[in-house]
Scaffold this active site. Structure first.
Site, mmCIF file in Angstrom:
data_model
loop_
_atom_site.group_PDB
_atom_site.id
_atom_site.type_symbol
_atom_site.label_atom_id
_atom_site.label_comp_id
_atom_site.label_asym_id
_atom_site.label_seq_id
_atom_site.Cartn_x
_atom_site.Cartn_y
_atom_site.Cartn_z
ATOM 1 N N TRP A 119 23.275 11.971 -7.098
ATOM 2 C CA TRP A 119 22.268 12.483 -7.849
ATOM 3 C C TRP A 119 21.349 13.210 -7.258
ATOM 4 O O TRP A 119 20.646 12.826 -6.322
ATOM 5 C CB TRP A 119 21.761 11.182 -8.680
ATOM 6 C CG TRP A 119 20.419 11.461 -9.110
ATOM 7 C CD1 TRP A 119 19.336 11.623 -8.766
ATOM 8 C CD2 TRP A 119 20.109 11.687 -10.678
ATOM 9 N NE1 TRP A 119 18.536 11.937 -9.755
ATOM 10 C CE2 TRP A 119 18.915 11.844 -11.193
ATOM 11 C CE3 TRP A 119 21.213 11.711 -11.950
ATOM 12 C CZ2 TRP A 119 18.456 12.005 -12.129
ATOM 13 C CZ3 TRP A 119 20.653 11.817 -13.197
ATOM 14 C CH2 TRP A 119 19.326 12.000 -13.280
ATOM 15 N N TRP B 180 15.528 15.151 -18.672
ATOM 16 C CA TRP B 180 15.490 13.832 -18.102
ATOM 17 C C TRP B 180 16.084 13.131 -19.566
ATOM 18 O O TRP B 180 17.074 12.038 -19.496
ATOM 19 C CB TRP B 180 14.121 12.933 -18.160
ATOM 20 C CG TRP B 180 13.580 12.951 -16.703
ATOM 21 C CD1 TRP B 180 12.539 13.649 -16.385
ATOM 22 C CD2 TRP B 180 14.092 12.498 -15.632
ATOM 23 N NE1 TRP B 180 12.244 13.772 -15.072
ATOM 24 C CE2 TRP B 180 13.267 12.754 -14.725
ATOM 25 C CE3 TRP B 180 15.125 11.401 -15.399
ATOM 26 C CZ2 TRP B 180 13.626 12.479 -13.250
ATOM 27 C CZ3 TRP B 180 15.249 11.009 -13.961
ATOM 28 C CH2 TRP B 180 14.654 11.371 -13.144
ATOM 29 N N ASN C 23 17.673 15.374 -8.475
ATOM 30 C CA ASN C 23 16.591 15.817 -9.755
ATOM 31 C C ASN C 23 15.742 16.643 -8.910
ATOM 32 O O ASN C 23 16.045 17.742 -8.164
ATOM 33 C CB ASN C 23 15.803 14.912 -10.478
ATOM 34 C CG ASN C 23 15.270 13.616 -9.752
ATOM 35 O OD1 ASN C 23 15.792 12.789 -9.156
ATOM 36 N ND2 ASN C 23 13.855 13.798 -9.945
ATOM 37 N N ASP C 24 14.366 16.778 -9.092
ATOM 38 C CA ASP C 24 13.228 17.679 -8.397
ATOM 39 C C ASP C 24 13.430 18.408 -7.636
ATOM 40 O O ASP C 24 13.790 17.877 -6.415
ATOM 41 C CB ASP C 24 11.922 17.426 -8.587
ATOM 42 C CG ASP C 24 11.517 16.519 -9.650
ATOM 43 O OD1 ASP C 24 12.487 16.208 -10.594
ATOM 44 O OD2 ASP C 24 10.564 15.810 -9.473
ATOM 45 N N PHE D 23 9.460 9.737 -3.421
ATOM 46 C CA PHE D 23 9.356 10.886 -4.488
ATOM 47 C C PHE D 23 9.052 12.241 -4.004
ATOM 48 O O PHE D 23 8.741 12.598 -2.949
ATOM 49 C CB PHE D 23 8.360 10.203 -5.406
ATOM 50 C CG PHE D 23 9.018 9.147 -6.357
ATOM 51 C CD1 PHE D 23 10.177 8.390 -6.029
ATOM 52 C CD2 PHE D 23 8.384 8.977 -7.539
ATOM 53 C CE1 PHE D 23 10.698 7.496 -6.790
ATOM 54 C CE2 PHE D 23 8.998 7.896 -8.500
ATOM 55 C CZ PHE D 23 10.169 7.179 -8.028
ATOM 56 N N SER D 24 8.838 12.990 -5.118
ATOM 57 C CA SER D 24 8.685 14.525 -5.270
ATOM 58 C C SER D 24 7.442 15.143 -4.214
ATOM 59 O O SER D 24 6.465 14.075 -3.974
ATOM 60 C CB SER D 24 8.643 15.321 -6.384
ATOM 61 O OG SER D 24 9.758 15.310 -6.843
ATOM 62 N N GLU E 226 3.230 15.948 -14.427
ATOM 63 C CA GLU E 226 4.092 15.754 -12.941
ATOM 64 C C GLU E 226 4.074 17.216 -12.290
ATOM 65 O O GLU E 226 3.801 18.143 -12.999
ATOM 66 C CB GLU E 226 5.434 15.239 -13.388
ATOM 67 C CG GLU E 226 5.528 13.816 -13.975
ATOM 68 C CD GLU E 226 6.805 13.042 -14.172
ATOM 69 O OE1 GLU E 226 6.856 12.014 -13.775
ATOM 70 O OE2 GLU E 226 7.863 13.833 -14.708
ATOM 71 N N ASP F 18 3.521 13.441 -6.594
ATOM 72 C CA ASP F 18 3.924 14.827 -6.560
ATOM 73 C C ASP F 18 3.076 15.872 -5.588
ATOM 74 O O ASP F 18 2.793 17.034 -6.612
ATOM 75 C CB ASP F 18 4.578 15.458 -7.932
ATOM 76 C CG ASP F 18 5.173 14.639 -8.585
ATOM 77 O OD1 ASP F 18 6.233 13.634 -7.800
ATOM 78 O OD2 ASP F 18 5.522 14.442 -9.849
ATOM 79 N N GLN G 194 15.097 15.727 -4.686
ATOM 80 C CA GLN G 194 15.423 14.111 -5.382
ATOM 81 C C GLN G 194 16.562 13.771 -5.196
ATOM 82 O O GLN G 194 17.531 14.434 -6.019
ATOM 83 C CB GLN G 194 14.529 13.898 -6.358
ATOM 84 C CG GLN G 194 12.863 14.211 -6.354
ATOM 85 C CD GLN G 194 12.417 12.972 -5.422
ATOM 86 O OE1 GLN G 194 12.246 12.053 -6.186
ATOM 87 N NE2 GLN G 194 12.164 13.230 -4.334
HETATM 88 C C1 FRU Z 1 9.790 14.268 -12.176
HETATM 89 C C2 FRU Z 1 9.653 13.150 -11.276
HETATM 90 C C3 FRU Z 1 8.580 13.034 -10.394
HETATM 91 C C4 FRU Z 1 8.833 12.214 -9.509
HETATM 92 C C5 FRU Z 1 10.271 12.178 -9.122
HETATM 93 C C6 FRU Z 1 11.100 11.056 -9.007
HETATM 94 O O1 FRU Z 1 11.161 14.685 -12.423
HETATM 95 O O2 FRU Z 1 9.402 12.034 -12.235
HETATM 96 O O3 FRU Z 1 7.194 12.958 -10.990
HETATM 97 O O4 FRU Z 1 8.182 12.321 -8.106
HETATM 98 O O5 FRU Z 1 10.890 12.639 -10.591
HETATM 99 O O6 FRU Z 1 12.449 10.946 -8.865
#
Ligand code: FRU
Length: 498
Positions: free
Chosen positions: A36, A306, A38-39, A98-99, A223, A168, A55
């Site tokens: 997976w 999301w 994400n950011d 996290f980010s 965020e 973040d 992420q």
């Molecule tokens: C945004 C977020 C950030 C966080 C990260 C966690 O997509 O929710 O705020 O740091 O993803 O994976």
């Protein structure tokens, strides 16, 4: 010292990556190595390359304990994976790294700043994630977490701000040599705010001020802030959660917001002048920018939403990709985006048509116009001497079963991206409409397809609509629809596969 948790992730990703089928993955967008993504995190130009972290949960294609994946590129289109950079392996980040972001220290080391997450168990059985800001220093491959971590925690927050929504960080060095960072935060009113912190050495930080307040105007928690000068203005990018729609500008759910204004360096004061959405499609969140050595400010986002993560190919062991890198500029007070110009080097086999009549037709096909790796420019105008057309559409990734489309209704000036017929078996949103600028049915579109995504640049980058779809690659037809009479110029290229 590399922890066992990180060593395990590095070993796992190297083996798991071998199961990827290249022909089913994006050719020039960064997709996750395995599991997976994400950011985007820590976008920086370092040692002659653009570093992108992300992420990352390597073990499954769903969100889980966050690591930082790592890749490098020189054209921002072809990425080489490096070993995972961070793992959740210390008490203050045991539930996730996290980010965050990165910068290059004056001594040449690479400094990462990220959010450490630690789950706090409450007596009623509930748990909450405590979030703090942490550092790691490295050489572009291996990163050592700073012994003074966390460098910012709840004791640094202004009164009323939540210690569970503090994340973040984006950091930079000012012209005077001192450092600033901004983070997302939730004040007592339950919405969002952006906090600014300062430091002399990038390791010791203290609270400076509240840089910007949401006051429940755009969603709730903000965020992933980014904050940078651009063409004489200052831009604050944030990704708000829990948005309510406002006309066709902002849509429900997670959104993206650009606040454009001015910044007084002396007092660190940001004055908002205008606001706009960053992307008007479905799949775009948590953008981050990098300043390239030639001065271009380039933005990359997570090409996902999301609320629609259930639209995916269940057979694949990977899920998550980034958007195209987009060159940013300000024109007429607005944020403009163009695909990074390096994309032009991938163009092959130019096909051009001028003055095509698209009139009351369900599916006009043109020789040489098909494919899933495509750069397609369309110039639309009404047919002279005829009433204004009612609707135009280009359908792509098409076969008997599937299609994704972009349609335009000039009377309402509405452009719509639609992936309802793109293989989804879930009751989630599949369409999004946006108001675009068009005089009398004239519209310019540039559509970039990379196997499982479409990015539609409108009027030379005035707006962009982004959507993903995971249909069979054999669905590769492109056709044109018109209700009424449209004249169309078209230039199409194939885009090279790696
Ligand atoms: C945004 C977020 C950030 C966080 C990260 C966690 O997509 O929710 O705020 O740091 O993803 O994976």
């Amino acid at each position: 010292m590399i922890s066992q948790v990180l060593r395990d992730a590095r070993k796992y990703e190297e083996i798991a990556e071998k199961q990827n089928i290249a022909e089913e993955r994006p050719a020039f967008h960064l997709a996750v190595r395995t599991g997976w993504l994400n950011d985007p995190n820590g976008l920086t130009w370092y040692q002659g390359k653009c570093h992108m972290f992300y992420q990352y949960h390597p073990y499954e294609p769903v969100w889980g304990p966050m690591h930082w994946g790592h890749a490098v590129s020189t054209d921002l289109l072809h990425w080489e994976y490096l070993p995972a950079a961070l793992a959740p392996d210390l008490p203050y980040d045991t539930d996730g790294c996290f980010s965050g972001n990165a910068l290059v220290l004056p001594d040449g080391r690479h400094l990462l700043m990220y959010t450490g997450v630690r789950r706090e168990q409450h007596s009623d059985g509930h748990h909450r994630d405590v979030q703090t800001q942490c550092l790691a220093v490295g050489d572009g491959i291996d990163y050592e977490k700073y012994e003074g971590n966390p460098v910012l925690d709840e004791s640094d927050l202004p009164e009323g701000s939540s210690r569970f929504d503090f994340r973040d960080p984006k950091l930079w060095q000012k012209a005077d040599g001192t450092y600033r960072c901004v983070t997302g935060s939730r004040p007592a009113d339950g919405s969002g705010q952006i906090l600014m912190f300062e430091s002399e050495d990038a390791f010791h930080w203290r609270f400076k001020k509240v840089l910007a307040k949401n006051e429940n105007r755009f969603g709730k928690m903000w965020e992933c802030p980014d904050f940078f000068p651009l063409d004489g203005k200052q831009v604050l990018l944030v990704s708000p959660q829990d948005m309510l729609p406002q006309d066709f500008e902002y849509h429900n759910g997670n959104g993206t917001l650009a606040l454009i204004g001015s910044y007084d360096e002396e007092t660190d004061t940001f004055t908002e002048e205008r606001n706009q959405a960053v992307d008007y499609g479905i799949d775009f969140y948590a953008p981050q920018t990098v300043l390239l050595p030639d001065g271009r400010r380039v933005m990359i986002a997570w090409m996902q939403n999301w609320d629609t993560c259930t639209l995916r190919n269940p057979d694949q062991k990977w899920f998550g990709q980034m958007t195209l890198p987009r060159e940013l500029s300000i024109r007429n007070g607005r944020l403009y985006q163009k695909p990074i110009r390096e994309l032009e080097a991938l163009r092959r086999n130019r096909v051009e048509y001028r003055d095509v009549s698209v009139k009351d037709v369900e599916a006009l096909a043109l020789d040489g116009v098909s494919g899933r790796l495509v750069d397609l420019e369309l110039m639309l105008r009404p047919e002279e001497g005829e009433a204004l057309y009612r609707k135009f559409a280009v359908r792509f990734a098409q076969n008997e079963q599937y299609q994704t489309s972009v349609s335009f209704r000039p009377l309402e000036s509405i452009l719509k991206v639609d992936r309802k017929f793109s293989g989804s078996r879930r009751a989630i949103i599949h369409q999004r409409r946006s108001r675009v600028h068009s005089e009398g049915g004239v519209l310019k579109l540039r559509l970039i397809l990379d196997r499982c995504s479409a990015e539609i640049f409108v009027n030379d980058g005035e707006q962009v609509l982004t959507a993903t779809f995971y249909t069979d690659q054999a669905a590769d037809r492109i056709s044109f629809f018109a209700d009424g009479a449209v004249r169309m110029d078209l230039v199409k290229y194939e885009l090279a596969d790696r």
